[in-house]
Each structure stands twice: as structure tokens, then as C-alpha cells.
Scaffold this active site. Structure first.
Site, mmCIF file in Angstrom:
data_model
loop_
_atom_site.group_PDB
_atom_site.id
_atom_site.type_symbol
_atom_site.label_atom_id
_atom_site.label_comp_id
_atom_site.label_asym_id
_atom_site.label_seq_id
_atom_site.Cartn_x
_atom_site.Cartn_y
_atom_site.Cartn_z
ATOM 1 N N LYS A 1 -2.264 -8.160 1.072
ATOM 2 C CA LYS A 1 -2.066 -6.727 1.530
ATOM 3 C C LYS A 1 -3.249 -5.953 1.131
ATOM 4 O O LYS A 1 -3.886 -6.407 0.118
ATOM 5 C CB LYS A 1 -0.930 -6.300 0.528
ATOM 6 C CG LYS A 1 0.390 -7.015 0.936
ATOM 7 C CD LYS A 1 1.025 -6.577 2.126
ATOM 8 C CE LYS A 1 2.364 -7.205 2.388
ATOM 9 N NZ LYS A 1 2.957 -6.772 3.527
ATOM 10 N N HIS B 1 7.983 -11.077 12.300
ATOM 11 C CA HIS B 1 7.939 -10.622 11.103
ATOM 12 C C HIS B 1 8.934 -11.015 10.136
ATOM 13 O O HIS B 1 10.191 -10.995 10.541
ATOM 14 C CB HIS B 1 7.819 -9.273 11.074
ATOM 15 C CG HIS B 1 8.237 -8.183 9.677
ATOM 16 N ND1 HIS B 1 9.374 -7.760 9.477
ATOM 17 C CD2 HIS B 1 7.207 -8.335 8.568
ATOM 18 C CE1 HIS B 1 9.335 -7.262 8.111
ATOM 19 N NE2 HIS B 1 8.032 -7.648 7.702
ATOM 20 N N GLU C 1 6.028 -16.377 9.551
ATOM 21 C CA GLU C 1 5.743 -15.750 8.199
ATOM 22 C C GLU C 1 6.644 -16.339 7.232
ATOM 23 O O GLU C 1 7.903 -16.287 7.280
ATOM 24 C CB GLU C 1 6.063 -14.085 8.150
ATOM 25 C CG GLU C 1 5.636 -13.591 7.010
ATOM 26 C CD GLU C 1 5.404 -12.082 6.947
ATOM 27 O OE1 GLU C 1 4.553 -11.373 6.421
ATOM 28 O OE2 GLU C 1 6.282 -11.552 7.786
ATOM 29 N N ALA D 1 0.811 -1.309 0.007
ATOM 30 C CA ALA D 1 -0.055 0.101 -0.050
ATOM 31 C C ALA D 1 0.772 1.283 -0.003
ATOM 32 O O ALA D 1 0.472 2.207 -0.536
ATOM 33 C CB ALA D 1 -0.932 0.075 1.206
ATOM 34 N N LYS D 2 2.007 1.323 0.532
ATOM 35 C CA LYS D 2 2.980 2.295 0.605
ATOM 36 C C LYS D 2 3.352 2.770 -0.675
ATOM 37 O O LYS D 2 3.676 4.084 -0.898
ATOM 38 C CB LYS D 2 4.258 2.277 1.454
ATOM 39 C CG LYS D 2 3.805 1.862 2.831
ATOM 40 C CD LYS D 2 5.307 1.472 3.675
ATOM 41 C CE LYS D 2 5.998 0.520 3.304
ATOM 42 N NZ LYS D 2 5.476 -0.834 3.854
#
Length: 374
Positions: free
Chosen positions: A177, A307, A327, A27-28
Site C-alpha cells: 500500500k 479484486h 489476489e 491510505a484512506k
């Protein structure tokens, strides 16, 4: 048998550029804050001792910061030479003070993380134990979910195809995402994946791109889809906003991956600003600091889902008292000669000593700079 004194003889630091097959967008990128990701900058530390023992560790940076990590590590590494490699906590403090003028988080901790991880790998290999067993594990496998197939640069059909492949390969959950400027498109993609995978575990990650009002509105809608969690709905440092969402929504809130110190995580935990903490060992300074975070999270009754960097985090997640998630990212596979096994929705802790990884010839070929200190 009496303890044989040992000392760090050499530390070899390597800057490796890992290219990605296609540019990756979350999204960034769609909000204009970052460019697509084309590579991952890796910092590796390889340590040898006078008694013939060795260890390997790594840190990383996505997009900017890789050269700075490498430069900082080169400046501070000499402080560890001649020290007993078993005194890891002592060495962490010494290395932190060696570079204290740039602080005790961010670049400072990320650069020394590679050395800290290498020391744990060395110590576990010396004991001839997998790192999880050396630290004290609660289980021999950890629930796993896939992220690398769910980025926003992929069409929804591609995301669905990759989700099916992940589940067929023994991965237990799927994360995709969200955080697009068009929230309706986010909901369309999430609903399509939910329908496609049925009741398999599904997570979403907004990568910090919602404001408080959008996060609340989207969270209430997503509550109907039975998600495992909503990740980083707000800016990583918006403790108050995350706490409000945690109290208000039915879906658990997960965050913490961007934080680079125990102090930053403590603020999150003390405020009960999430249900699931997502620490990243290379970002917080390595395993020494990560294990402190596990204690804080456990005392607060929170779940964890580390993460990235599954090669490290699988071992650490196995040491948490309650069930965790790790993850699954296949991005780093070309760097290592070994592969982690997934089966029945779980990732299996390898039986190899230490982290159980060795650098591949491809990793050596992608090395852009290396230096041996000592």
C-alpha cells in the site's frame, strides 16, 4: 438422459462477522477518510432444490454496509423460490427488479451477488465440475500476488518479512500500500521492498488517495522501479484522470475494484482509462455480471486482475483468454474447511466440484444472524 426439472426449495442467508487479527490501515485511514478495518462483514447464501442439489455463495462489505446487504437480500430472496436454479440469467434479472427501487448497482447488486454465486456453485456441482471447468477455463492455474502483508499499519521490516514468507509459500508477486500524505515515505517503503525482493513482481496500491498532480509525479518516479502496476492512483470514478495517466506513464494503471455495475466498468473500458481492469464479482452482482465484464475487457484488449475473494475469482480468472492475476488474501481462510494451493507463483484451480468450498464450524460460530426462506 433427459433433463429432470428442478426448483429452488430454500435459500438460507447468513450474516457473518469475520474479525481481523489486527486493525488494518490503508491510505484512506492516514488521510482521515476512514477508520482502521477491524472486521469483514460476510453475507452467505446457501440454496437447496427439490431434487436435492445445493450451492453456496457469498458477498462481503469492508467497514460499513454489511447489515444493509443482509437486509436487502432477505427482502428479495423470496422472488427466486420455485424457480429453476439452472435459469441463472433469468433469476438475476428477476432479483434485480425485486429490489429495483434502490437501483441497479451498489447495495442492490452486492446483496444479490451471494445468491447469484450460489446458483453457479450449485449448477457446477450438479455437473460434477469445478466452476472454472464448468464455465470454460483457459488454464488450470493463475498467477497470484499477495496483498494482505503490505498494509500501511505494518512497519517496513514487517512488510519485508511477510513478502519473503509469501514468496517462499509459492505466491508469485507482492503488492504494498502507498498513498500516505508523505510521498517521500511512500517512495522509501516501495524502494525498500523492491530492493528486498529483487526482480520479483511488485505492485503498489494508492487506494484512491492521490490527486492528479501527485499521481503523475509519483507515477513518473515509480516508472523507474519496474512495477507490474500502479493501482487506484485516483478516485475510482475519475475516468478522465485515469485515462490521462494510462496514456502518460510507462507503468500500467490498474483500477475498477470499487465499481459496482457493468455500466460503470464500461465507462472505464471505453475510455481506455486503465491497462488492467480489477472487477470484483461480489460487488458487481455476482458471476452473471462478471462474465459480461470479461467479454468487454477482452474485446478492448485489456488485462484483468480481480479484486479480493480469491475463492471465487480464481475460477473466473482462469476463464479469461489471456494470462491474469488473482489476489491472495488469507483473511477468509477461517471461514472454510478447504485451502487454495499456491505453487511456483501460481494459484491452482481446485479439482473439487463448484467453488470447492464448505463453511467451517468457526464460520457458524461467527454468525450473527441467519434466516431460511422457503
Amino acid at each position: 438422459m433427459a433433463y429432470t426439472p428442478d426448483a429452488i426449495k430454500t435459500i438460507t442467508l447468513s450474516s457473518i462477522r469475520l474479525p481481523l487479527a489486527v486493525p488494518i490501515s490503508d491510505a484512506k485511514v492516514f488521510t482521515g477518510r476512514q477508520k482502521p478495518m477491524t472486521e469483514v462483514a460476510m453475507l452467505f447464501a446457501e440454496i437447496t432444490t427439490t431434487e436435492g442439489h445445493s450451492g453456496i455463495g457469498f458477498s462481503y462489505s469492508k467497514r460499513g454496509g454489511g447489515p444493509a446487504q443482509y437486509a436487502h437480500a432477505k427482502e428479495i430472496a423470496e422472488a427466486a423460490l420455485g424457480e429453476d436454479p439452472n435459469d441463472i440469467a433469468k433469476l438475476y434479472t428477476k432479483l434485480l427488479w425485486a429490489g429495483a427501487s434502490v437501483g441497479r448497482s451498489g447495495l442492490a447488486t452486492q446483496a444479490l451477488a451471494a445468491i447469484d454465486v450460489a446458483l453457479y456453485d450449485l449448477k457446477a456441482k450438479r455437473a460434477e465440475l469445478p466452476l472454472a471447468k464448468f464455465l470454460g477455463s483457459h488454464r488450470d492455474s493463475v498467477r497470484t500476488y499477495n496483498t494482505s502483508g503490505g498494509f500501511l499499519n505494518a512497519s517496513i521490516d514487517e512488510v519485508k518479512e511477510r513478502a519473503s514468507k509469501s514468496l517462499e509459500d509459492g505466491i508469485g508477486g507482492i503488492k504494498i500500500k502507498v498513498g500516505l500524505p508523505d510521498s517521500a515515505e511512500d517512495l522509501r517503503r516501495v524502494s525498500a521492498v523492491r530492493e528486498h525482493i529483487g526482480d520479483a513482481p511488485l505492485m503498489v496500491d494508492a487506494n484512491q488517495q492521490w490527486d492528479r498532480a501527485t499521481a503523475l509525479r509519483m507515477g513518473r518516479t515509480l516508472d523507474e522501479l519496474g512495477l507490474v502496476w500502479i493501482e487506484e492512483p485516483l478516485d475510482a470514478y475519475d475516468v478522465e484522470g485515469h485515462a490521462r495517466l494510462t496514456r502518460t506513464l510507462d507503468t500500467p494503471i490498474a483500477t475498477g475494484e470499487m465499481l459496482s455495475s457493468v455500466a460503470e466498468h464500461r465507462a472505464l473500458i471505453d475510455a481506455r482509462a486503465c491497462d488492467i481492469v480489477q472487477p470484483d464479482a461480489p460487488r458487481v452482482g455476482g458471476i452473471t455480471q462478471f462474465m459480461r465484464l470479461l467479454t468487454l475487457a477482452d474485446e478492448a484488449g485489456l488485462d484483468i486482475a480481480p479484486h479480493f475473494a480469491m475463492e471465487i475469482h480464481l475460477h473466473l480468472a482462469a476463464c479469461y483468454p489471456r494470462e491474469t492475476w488473482v489476489e491472495h488474501f488469507d483473511w477468509l481462510d477461517p471461514l472454510f474447511n478447504e485451502r487454495l494451493e499456491t505453487k511456483d507463483g501460481r494459484m491452482i484451480v481446485p479439482d473439487r466440484p463448484g467453488l470447492g468450498i464448505t463453511l467451517s464450524d468457526q464460520a457458524r460460530a461467527w454468525t450473527v444472524d441467519t434466516v431460511t426462506i422457503g
